[in-house]
Design an enzyme around this catalytic site. Structure first.
Site, short mmCIF file in Angstrom:
data_model
loop_
_atom_site.label_atom_id
_atom_site.label_comp_id
_atom_site.label_asym_id
_atom_site.label_seq_id
_atom_site.Cartn_x
_atom_site.Cartn_y
_atom_site.Cartn_z
N LYS A 287 0.48 -4.76 9.20
CA LYS A 287 1.75 -4.39 8.59
C LYS A 287 2.52 -3.53 9.58
O LYS A 287 2.00 -2.51 10.05
CB LYS A 287 1.54 -3.62 7.27
CG LYS A 287 2.84 -3.38 6.49
CD LYS A 287 2.53 -2.81 5.10
CE LYS A 287 3.78 -2.78 4.22
NZ LYS A 287 4.74 -1.74 4.63
N ASN B 252 8.76 -7.15 3.51
CA ASN B 252 8.74 -5.91 2.73
C ASN B 252 10.00 -5.12 3.03
O ASN B 252 10.52 -5.18 4.14
CB ASN B 252 7.47 -5.12 3.09
CG ASN B 252 7.41 -3.75 2.45
OD1 ASN B 252 7.13 -2.77 3.14
ND2 ASN B 252 7.64 -3.65 1.16
N GLY B 253 10.49 -4.38 2.02
CA GLY B 253 11.62 -3.49 2.25
C GLY B 253 12.84 -3.86 1.43
O GLY B 253 13.42 -4.93 1.64
N GLY B 254 13.22 -3.01 0.49
CA GLY B 254 14.47 -3.19 -0.23
C GLY B 254 14.50 -4.30 -1.26
O GLY B 254 15.57 -4.64 -1.77
N GLN C 51 -6.18 -1.28 3.32
CA GLN C 51 -5.36 -0.94 4.48
C GLN C 51 -6.02 0.19 5.26
O GLN C 51 -6.32 1.25 4.70
CB GLN C 51 -3.95 -0.54 4.12
CG GLN C 51 -3.10 -0.38 5.40
CD GLN C 51 -1.68 0.07 5.16
OE1 GLN C 51 -1.45 1.18 4.71
NE2 GLN C 51 -0.72 -0.80 5.48
N CYS D 36 3.53 3.27 9.31
CA CYS D 36 3.76 4.59 8.72
C CYS D 36 4.34 5.54 9.77
O CYS D 36 3.78 5.67 10.86
CB CYS D 36 2.47 5.16 8.17
SG CYS D 36 2.67 6.77 7.38
N PRO E 117 0.85 -1.20 0.00
CA PRO E 117 0.00 0.00 0.00
C PRO E 117 0.88 1.25 0.00
O PRO E 117 1.76 1.38 0.85
CB PRO E 117 -0.79 -0.13 1.31
CG PRO E 117 0.04 -1.02 2.18
CD PRO E 117 0.80 -1.93 1.27
N MET E 118 0.67 2.14 -0.96
CA MET E 118 1.51 3.32 -1.08
C MET E 118 0.64 4.55 -1.30
O MET E 118 -0.11 4.61 -2.29
CB MET E 118 2.52 3.15 -2.23
CG MET E 118 3.56 2.07 -1.97
SD MET E 118 4.72 1.82 -3.35
CE MET E 118 3.71 0.80 -4.44
N HIS F 248 7.86 -4.83 7.40
CA HIS F 248 8.83 -3.94 6.74
C HIS F 248 10.07 -3.99 7.61
O HIS F 248 10.08 -3.46 8.72
CB HIS F 248 8.27 -2.52 6.62
CG HIS F 248 9.17 -1.60 5.86
ND1 HIS F 248 8.73 -0.41 5.35
CD2 HIS F 248 10.48 -1.68 5.50
CE1 HIS F 248 9.73 0.20 4.72
NE2 HIS F 248 10.79 -0.56 4.81
#
Length: 332
Positions: A137, A209-211, A68, A98, A15-16, A169
């Site tokens: 998340k 999640n992440g990278g 989300q 977040c 989700p962004m 994340h």
């Protein structure tokens, strides 16, 4: 606890905010038929009192699709979860990752990792409100947290309350001193915490999640966890999402132009409904990332899509520019 199908969580798109709207998700579904998609974060209050036609916009073809939610009040999150289920969402995910100032001021997002009992209450209320899976998340911790046992206790708390999956994340969130953008890059990645969590809680679905920015990384992470979630890499280089989905499903790779042209019926229906072309094409600008004509493709769409009357012929012109650049390269 509702159980998630393991096959549907192997690949997902994060989700962004300002990115994964309904138009973006329609394109991503064409690229990756097997991926799990997520909406932008929506606050529970907005779901309850806001413009649901806009905030909860979706098409049937976007399933499996998760909403989300942001928030920290169990009753409101429960009501929003019930609304999401009634609107056909396949999962409701609680944002505990977040780090923005605005989110902190509202007492939700990453700062909730400092209130594990409250998060557990939120998850319990959400899980009781509807039959869809409720997931969380989160980050590894907040600021200089460096105790794995605290992270694991947070996860155990939400799972005990009814969470069907955790998306990790694999960085800390710094609530002071770093911008949201810096929070996506500066805190070091610690994949080993997610790996250890999966080893110690083998029955728990864990998505990392992440990278993760290439196919080799996707395969490498899937050796340790149940799923990988692509974020900015899937948005800025959408063809990577297609490559990853095809690799995991065994499907044949499709040309970029064919994938984009598959979006035409959706785009023209939205244009007919009054949506400006720029709202759709902004999500496809990276499709030819690193390819001949990629810069011209972006330029044609960026300069033309905002103009009154812009239609699909502009997209065809952009595709043609890439084909011409490819021919020129081959001839050289």
């Amino acid at each position: 606890m509702t159980v998630l199908d393991p096959a549907t969580i192997r690949l997902s798109v994060a989700p962004m905010m300002d990115w994964t709207d309904v138009h973006c998700r329609e394109f991503h579904r064409l690229l990756a038929p097997g991926a799990r998609l997520y909406t932008e974060m929506v606050h529970a209050n907005a779901v309850i009192r806001g413009d649901r036609a806009r905030l909860l916009a979706r098409t049937a073809g976007q399933a499996p699709l998760a909403l989300q939610l942001g928030g920290s009040e169990p009753a409101l999150l429960a009501e929003a979860t019930a609304i999401a289920a009634a609107h056909g969402f396949d999962e409701v995910n609680l944002n505990c990752g977040c780090p923005s100032d605005r989110v902190q001021a509202g007492r939700f997002g990453a700062c909730l990792m400092r209130e594990p009992a409250l998060v557990a209450d939120c998850v319990a209320a959400m899980a009781a409100a509807a039959p869809v899976p409720v997931t969380v998340k989160c980050r590894l911790g907040v600021d200089d947290d460096a105790d794995y046992s605290v992270f694991r206790a947070f996860v155990d708390g939400v799972v005990g309350a009814g969470a069907a999956m955790v998306v990790v994340h694999a960085r800390n969130a710094w609530l002071k001193g770093l911008s949201p953008k810096e929070n996506r890059d500066v805190p070091p990645l610690r994949y080993d915490w997610a790996y250890r969590l999966k080893r110690e809680r083998p029955a728990l679905p864990v998505v990392l999640n992440g990278g993760i920015a290439d196919l080799a990384s996707v395969h490498a992470q899937l050796a340790h966890v149940d799923g990988v979630m692509l974020g900015r890499a899937a948005y800025h280089d959408p063809y990577l999402l297609h490559v990853a989905d095809a690799a995991l499903s065994g499907a044949s790779l499709q040309p970029r132009a064919a994938l984009l042209r598959a979006l035409r019926p959706y785009a023209e229906a939205r244009l007919e409904a009054g949506v400006a072309l720029k709202h759709i094409t902004r999500h496809v600008l990276g499709l030819y990332q690193g390819q001949p004509g990629g810069r011209m493709f972006r330029q044609i769409l960026s300069e033309g899509a905002h103009r009154p009357g812009a239609d699909w012929t502009l997209v065809e012109r952009a595709i043609a520019a890439t084909a011409q650049a490819d021919r020129a390269r081959t001839a050289a």
